[in-house]
Design an enzyme around this catalytic site. Structure first.
Site, mmCIF file in Angstrom:
data_model
loop_
_atom_site.group_PDB
_atom_site.id
_atom_site.type_symbol
_atom_site.label_atom_id
_atom_site.label_comp_id
_atom_site.label_asym_id
_atom_site.label_seq_id
_atom_site.Cartn_x
_atom_site.Cartn_y
_atom_site.Cartn_z
ATOM 1 N N GLU A 166 17.249 -5.354 -14.212
ATOM 2 C CA GLU A 166 15.832 -5.758 -14.235
ATOM 3 C C GLU A 166 14.861 -4.791 -13.546
ATOM 4 O O GLU A 166 14.017 -5.208 -12.757
ATOM 5 C CB GLU A 166 15.694 -7.147 -13.591
ATOM 6 N N GLU B 151 24.079 -12.811 -20.505
ATOM 7 C CA GLU B 151 23.791 -14.036 -19.731
ATOM 8 C C GLU B 151 23.259 -15.136 -20.652
ATOM 9 O O GLU B 151 22.268 -15.799 -20.346
ATOM 10 C CB GLU B 151 22.763 -13.720 -18.630
#
Ligand code: XIL
Length: 391
Positions: free
Chosen positions: A190, A296
């Protein structure tokens, strides 16, 4: 032995019957009948054994349905592996695991001179014992970092040189410990901003600048040249963010940085992404020669695009009801995304769910109960599951 005497017995009976109708029966006939009967019984034996094997075979799970496509994984907590019902479900359905939190910088490296290996080790050992894969998550992130990492003893920011040394030492210690056991790592998580800027503002960019990303990949590659190294992020199907991630990855590839794959987190919802958005992301990232993993996956039953953002300090305050409308919308989204995964499976090397069943999801921490997975609160496959395995 048993077969032989049984066939002899039958054969004698045959002879007797045969003799009633064909008095000319001789020894030669008897031998032929004997051989034929033995063969027949052997065939029956093989068929019965095969049928038994079939009955005893363990029920198929996601891992079997998708065997020809990609490994199917799940994010776990060490406690999940100790609960017989949960560990049985994991092993029936999945052939890869990811630590939900245990390998993040904070949990695994709480003090500068102390690592906490117990939880991460238990996850890796479970995988080794059961011959399933492990994805490592994650070596460098702005969240869940330990307090000591960015500051000196007086509480001031450390220098760029010191922070790079700390990053190197952390990455190399963790990667070396699991060398040959963890096949793929989310090296940087991220780093791209949701807003208009290119990179997310964090202690990493503040102290080191953009360079922290390439350094992290180099350190990981030095420690385990065989490991497959991923850049991992969320909202990768939103055009503006996707373009920035593409730019980042292209820059790394052009510089010869050892990045091998892109992890698309896939924290989705009943309303997004669309098939077109998803396919576009797969096509764009594959065009860079990167392998793709959905790292995820969950499908929130509440519409919107919250992605992987951590909403600090939230607990589940409201219980929720999994309505028939949610069930239908979620089933359609799961069906669509798995159709796309199968279509592009030559570029996709893994799909991992974030948590095991609706009994617990990290999304519950966003204030209300969610039902984002393929197994319900009693660990039973939901209708969406049967859509995912129907092909
Ligand atoms: C989440 C965990 O599931 C939670 O238990 C924890 O409190 C916060 O982090 N993107 C990621 C994951 O890369 O590491 C996050 O995991 C979910 C979003």
């Amino acid at each position: 032995m048993y077969l032989k005497s049984f066939s002899k017995h039958l054969c004698c009976k045959n002879i007797q019957i045969k003799q009633c109708y064909i008095p000319a029966a001789n020894n030669f006939d008897c031998m032929k009948i004997h051989t034929l009967t033995t063969c027949l019984i052997a065939v029956c034996f093989v068929l019965i054994t095969a049928a038994n094997v079939n009955i005893e075979k363990k029920p198929a799970g996601l891992r079997d349905y998708y065997q020809k496509h990609f490994p199917v994984g799940v994010a776990v907590r060490p406690g999940d592996l100790r609960k017989p019902e949960e560990s049985a479900l994991i092993l029936r359905e999945f052939n890869s695991i990811t630590a939900e939190n245990a390998m993040k910088m904070g949990p695994i490296h709480p003090q500068e001179n102390r690592y906490f290996w117990r939880d991460a080790d238990s996850i890796v050992n479970f995988a080794l014992r059961n011959k399933i894969k492990v994805r490592g998550h994650t070596l460098c992130w702005h969240t869940q970092t330990p307090n000591w990492l960015f500051v000196d003893s007086a509480g001031n920011n450390v220098s760029k040189v010191i922070l790079l040394q700390r990053l190197k030492s952390h990455i190399q210690t963790v990667v070396s410990r699991y060398k040959g056991k963890i096949y793929a790592w989310d090296v940087v998580n991220e780093a791209v901003a949701d807003g208009p800027e290119f990179l997310r503002k964090s202690k990493w960019t503040e102290i080191i600048g953009e360079e922290f990303i390439e350094k992290a990949f180099e350190y990981a590659h030095e420690a385990d040249p065989e490991a497959i190294l991923f850049y991992n992020d969320y909202n990768t199907e939103i055009a503006a963010k996707r373009d920035k991630i593409y730019r980042l990855l292209k820059g790394l590839k052009d510089k010869g940085i050892p990045v091998h794959g892109v992890g698309l987190q896939a924290h989705w919802s009943v309303s997004s992404p669309t098939r077109e958005e998803l396919e576009k992301s797969i096509e764009m990232f594959s065009s860079l020669g990167l392998q793709i993993q959905f790292t995820e996956l969950d499908v929130s039953v509440y519409a919107g695009r919250q992605g992987g953002q951590i909403i600090q300090g939230q607990q589940q305050q409201q219980s929720g009801v999994f309505t028939p409308e949610m069930e239908q919308q979620q089933l359609e989204k799961y069906k669509m995304v798995f159709e796309v995964f199968r279509k592009h499976s030559k570029n996709i090397t893994g799909v991992t769910f974030w948590n095991l069943s609706d009994r617990y999801s990290w999304l519950d921490g966003r204030g209300r109960k969610n039902f984002p997975l393929l197994f319900d609160q009693a660990y039973k496959p939901k209708k969406a599951y049967w859509e995912v395995v129907k092909f």
